[in-house]
Design a protein around this motif. Sequence first.
Motif, mmCIF file in Angstrom:
data_model
loop_
_atom_site.group_PDB
_atom_site.id
_atom_site.type_symbol
_atom_site.label_atom_id
_atom_site.label_comp_id
_atom_site.label_asym_id
_atom_site.label_seq_id
_atom_site.Cartn_x
_atom_site.Cartn_y
_atom_site.Cartn_z
ATOM 1 N N LEU A 131 0.866 -1.178 0.000
ATOM 2 C CA LEU A 131 0.000 0.000 0.000
ATOM 3 C C LEU A 131 0.903 1.229 0.000
ATOM 4 C CD1 LEU A 131 -3.018 0.931 0.227
ATOM 5 C CD2 LEU A 131 -2.601 1.167 2.684
ATOM 6 N N VAL A 132 0.759 2.063 -1.022
ATOM 7 C CA VAL A 132 1.569 3.277 -1.132
ATOM 8 C C VAL A 132 0.650 4.491 -1.024
ATOM 9 C CG1 VAL A 132 3.118 4.635 -2.571
ATOM 10 C CG2 VAL A 132 3.250 2.140 -2.632
ATOM 11 N N THR A 133 0.923 5.371 -0.082
ATOM 12 C CA THR A 133 0.181 6.619 0.022
ATOM 13 C C THR A 133 0.985 7.713 -0.664
ATOM 14 O OG1 THR A 133 -0.823 5.945 2.122
ATOM 15 C CG2 THR A 133 -0.869 8.290 1.585
ATOM 16 N N TYR A 134 0.363 8.318 -1.677
ATOM 17 C CA TYR A 134 1.060 9.335 -2.457
ATOM 18 C C TYR A 134 0.076 10.434 -2.838
ATOM 19 C CZ TYR A 134 4.032 11.453 -6.031
ATOM 20 O OH TYR A 134 4.781 12.330 -6.761
ATOM 21 N N LYS A 135 0.438 11.662 -2.530
ATOM 22 C CA LYS A 135 -0.405 12.821 -2.808
ATOM 23 C C LYS A 135 -1.807 12.658 -2.211
ATOM 24 C CE LYS A 135 2.491 15.318 -5.335
ATOM 25 N NZ LYS A 135 2.251 15.826 -6.679
ATOM 26 N N GLY A 136 -1.873 11.989 -1.053
ATOM 27 C CA GLY A 136 -3.138 11.820 -0.359
ATOM 28 C C GLY A 136 -3.987 10.667 -0.820
ATOM 29 N N PHE A 137 -3.538 9.917 -1.838
ATOM 30 C CA PHE A 137 -4.266 8.764 -2.355
ATOM 31 C C PHE A 137 -3.528 7.478 -1.989
ATOM 32 C CE2 PHE A 137 -6.286 12.050 -4.666
ATOM 33 C CZ PHE A 137 -7.454 11.563 -5.246
ATOM 34 N N LYS A 138 -4.287 6.451 -1.632
ATOM 35 C CA LYS A 138 -3.699 5.159 -1.290
ATOM 36 C C LYS A 138 -3.774 4.229 -2.507
ATOM 37 C CE LYS A 138 -4.922 5.486 3.607
ATOM 38 N NZ LYS A 138 -5.703 4.874 4.729
ATOM 39 N N PHE A 139 -2.608 3.782 -2.968
ATOM 40 C CA PHE A 139 -2.501 2.916 -4.142
ATOM 41 C C PHE A 139 -2.179 1.480 -3.725
ATOM 42 C CE2 PHE A 139 -1.676 7.108 -5.801
ATOM 43 C CZ PHE A 139 -2.168 7.093 -7.097
ATOM 44 N N CYS A 140 -2.850 0.539 -4.381
ATOM 45 C CA CYS A 140 -2.523 -0.885 -4.232
ATOM 46 C C CYS A 140 -2.049 -1.381 -5.593
ATOM 47 C CB CYS A 140 -3.739 -1.679 -3.778
ATOM 48 S SG CYS A 140 -3.425 -3.467 -3.649
ATOM 49 N N PRO A 141 -0.738 -1.544 -5.794
ATOM 50 C CA PRO A 141 -0.217 -1.984 -7.090
ATOM 51 C C PRO A 141 -0.190 -3.506 -7.216
ATOM 52 C CG PRO A 141 1.596 -1.319 -5.675
ATOM 53 C CD PRO A 141 0.333 -1.120 -4.883
ATOM 54 N N LEU A 142 -0.627 -3.999 -8.374
ATOM 55 C CA LEU A 142 -0.619 -5.426 -8.672
ATOM 56 C C LEU A 142 -0.165 -5.619 -10.115
ATOM 57 C CD1 LEU A 142 -3.975 -6.417 -6.918
ATOM 58 C CD2 LEU A 142 -1.666 -6.831 -6.070
ATOM 59 N N ARG A 154 -8.713 -7.896 -2.597
ATOM 60 C CA ARG A 154 -9.858 -7.450 -1.801
ATOM 61 C C ARG A 154 -9.493 -6.237 -0.967
ATOM 62 N NH1 ARG A 154 -14.790 -6.490 -1.947
ATOM 63 N NH2 ARG A 154 -16.196 -7.336 -0.401
ATOM 64 N N ASN A 155 -10.368 -5.239 -0.967
ATOM 65 C CA ASN A 155 -10.049 -3.955 -0.358
ATOM 66 C C ASN A 155 -10.211 -3.968 1.159
ATOM 67 O OD1 ASN A 155 -9.346 -1.335 0.011
ATOM 68 N ND2 ASN A 155 -11.008 -0.437 -1.176
ATOM 69 N N THR A 156 -9.274 -4.630 1.812
ATOM 70 C CA THR A 156 -9.237 -4.644 3.276
ATOM 71 C C THR A 156 -8.316 -3.558 3.818
ATOM 72 O OG1 THR A 156 -7.445 -6.271 3.244
ATOM 73 C CG2 THR A 156 -9.699 -7.127 3.365
ATOM 74 N N MET A 157 -7.574 -2.890 2.922
ATOM 75 C CA MET A 157 -6.604 -1.875 3.336
ATOM 76 C C MET A 157 -7.126 -0.452 3.131
ATOM 77 S SD MET A 157 -3.035 -3.545 1.918
ATOM 78 C CE MET A 157 -3.547 -3.578 0.199
ATOM 79 N N GLU A 158 -8.382 -0.348 2.692
ATOM 80 C CA GLU A 158 -8.996 0.962 2.450
ATOM 81 C C GLU A 158 -8.222 1.762 1.404
ATOM 82 O OE1 GLU A 158 -11.902 1.495 3.672
ATOM 83 O OE2 GLU A 158 -11.899 -0.231 5.032
ATOM 84 N N TYR A 159 -7.781 1.087 0.356
ATOM 85 C CA TYR A 159 -7.081 1.806 -0.705
ATOM 86 C C TYR A 159 -8.078 2.567 -1.575
ATOM 87 C CZ TYR A 159 -8.229 -2.407 -3.490
ATOM 88 O OH TYR A 159 -8.875 -3.455 -4.116
ATOM 89 N N GLU A 186 -16.335 -4.314 -7.076
ATOM 90 C CA GLU A 186 -16.356 -5.068 -5.819
ATOM 91 C C GLU A 186 -15.544 -4.394 -4.713
ATOM 92 O OE1 GLU A 186 -14.904 -8.716 -7.283
ATOM 93 O OE2 GLU A 186 -12.782 -8.217 -7.060
ATOM 94 N N ASN A 187 -14.566 -3.561 -5.103
ATOM 95 C CA ASN A 187 -13.719 -2.914 -4.110
ATOM 96 C C ASN A 187 -14.039 -1.434 -3.894
ATOM 97 O OD1 ASN A 187 -11.869 -5.149 -3.390
ATOM 98 N ND2 ASN A 187 -11.380 -5.064 -5.573
ATOM 99 N N MET A 188 -15.017 -0.922 -4.646
ATOM 100 C CA MET A 188 -15.406 0.480 -4.560
ATOM 101 C C MET A 188 -14.176 1.387 -4.594
ATOM 102 S SD MET A 188 -18.799 0.676 -2.196
ATOM 103 C CE MET A 188 -19.392 2.078 -3.157
ATOM 104 N N ALA A 189 -13.339 1.160 -5.596
ATOM 105 C CA ALA A 189 -12.112 1.926 -5.775
ATOM 106 C C ALA A 189 -11.922 2.192 -7.265
ATOM 107 C CB ALA A 189 -10.913 1.157 -5.228
ATOM 108 N N TYR A 190 -11.144 3.209 -7.587
ATOM 109 C CA TYR A 190 -10.722 3.354 -8.976
ATOM 110 C C TYR A 190 -9.871 2.137 -9.337
ATOM 111 C CZ TYR A 190 -12.009 8.315 -9.420
ATOM 112 O OH TYR A 190 -12.696 9.507 -9.511
ATOM 113 N N CYS A 191 -10.050 1.652 -10.545
ATOM 114 C CA CYS A 191 -9.212 0.565 -11.035
ATOM 115 C C CYS A 191 -8.537 1.044 -12.315
ATOM 116 C CB CYS A 191 -10.030 -0.692 -11.289
ATOM 117 S SG CYS A 191 -9.014 -2.142 -11.698
#
Length: 258
Positions: A131-142, A154-159, A186-191
């Motif tokens: 999990l990388v926090t950058y410019k106020g946004f949390k990124f999950c890279p895969l 699965r978005n358990t890290m609130e990314y 399913e993760n309610m996140a930008y993909c």
Amino acid sequence: MEENIKIALVQAPLIWERPKENRTEFAKKISSVSSDVDVIVLPEMFSTGFTMCPDNISVSEDAATVAWMQQMAQNSKAAIVGSIVYREGAKNYNRFFFVEPDGTISTYDKRHTFTLAGEDKEYTPGTQQLLVTYKGFKFCPLICYDLRFPVWSRNTMEYDVLLYVANWPKTRVGAWDTLLKARAVENMAYCVGVNRVGTDANGLSYSGHSAVYDVLGEQVLFSDKDEVLEVILSKSHIAETRQKLGFLNDRDAFTLSG
């Protein structure tokens, strides 16, 4: 907290097992990116193509590409991200680098090595999420094949942003399109998914389909050609949608092992 973040998706052909030439070509593309872009995303194994012969690449190229990423990030004042062939001792990794303008580096090793191509025989799988926090946004890279395995993402890290880099072939690009959208929903996140185009040394064709999907799974960006695309992601879109539709509150609890 930043309200918006601007992402550049670099969808390009790759020169087979030629890191220096790929760095040169990507430097040209990065130079064309708008000055207000915050994150520049390159494809999977952007310096070599999806090679299953890591020994064909000089070990010195690993450090050279990382140093190049640091220089590009410093010059562009944007984070440069993507995966490369990377060696540690006797082990090879398909390693994602998130390189910030100040030189900070975060890494993720591809968890799901692509058995169909024999990646599992040449590259050691990763065991840790990032999990990388950058410019106020949390990124999950895969990376690429990880897209097929929803438990790992699965978005358990609130990314806020699920970020995939890939060499996903044209023959199965329908799955890429479908799964990117599904991961957003399913993760309610930008993909964000960044693929390559062109043909590799194995004769596989790549049609790109780099895209961005919002928290509701709506496609906000798409391309099937060699180009650089830019998009603005909104923090309020994430927060307001999650507050209105509290689907993440009903997630099943689980833990990962192995």
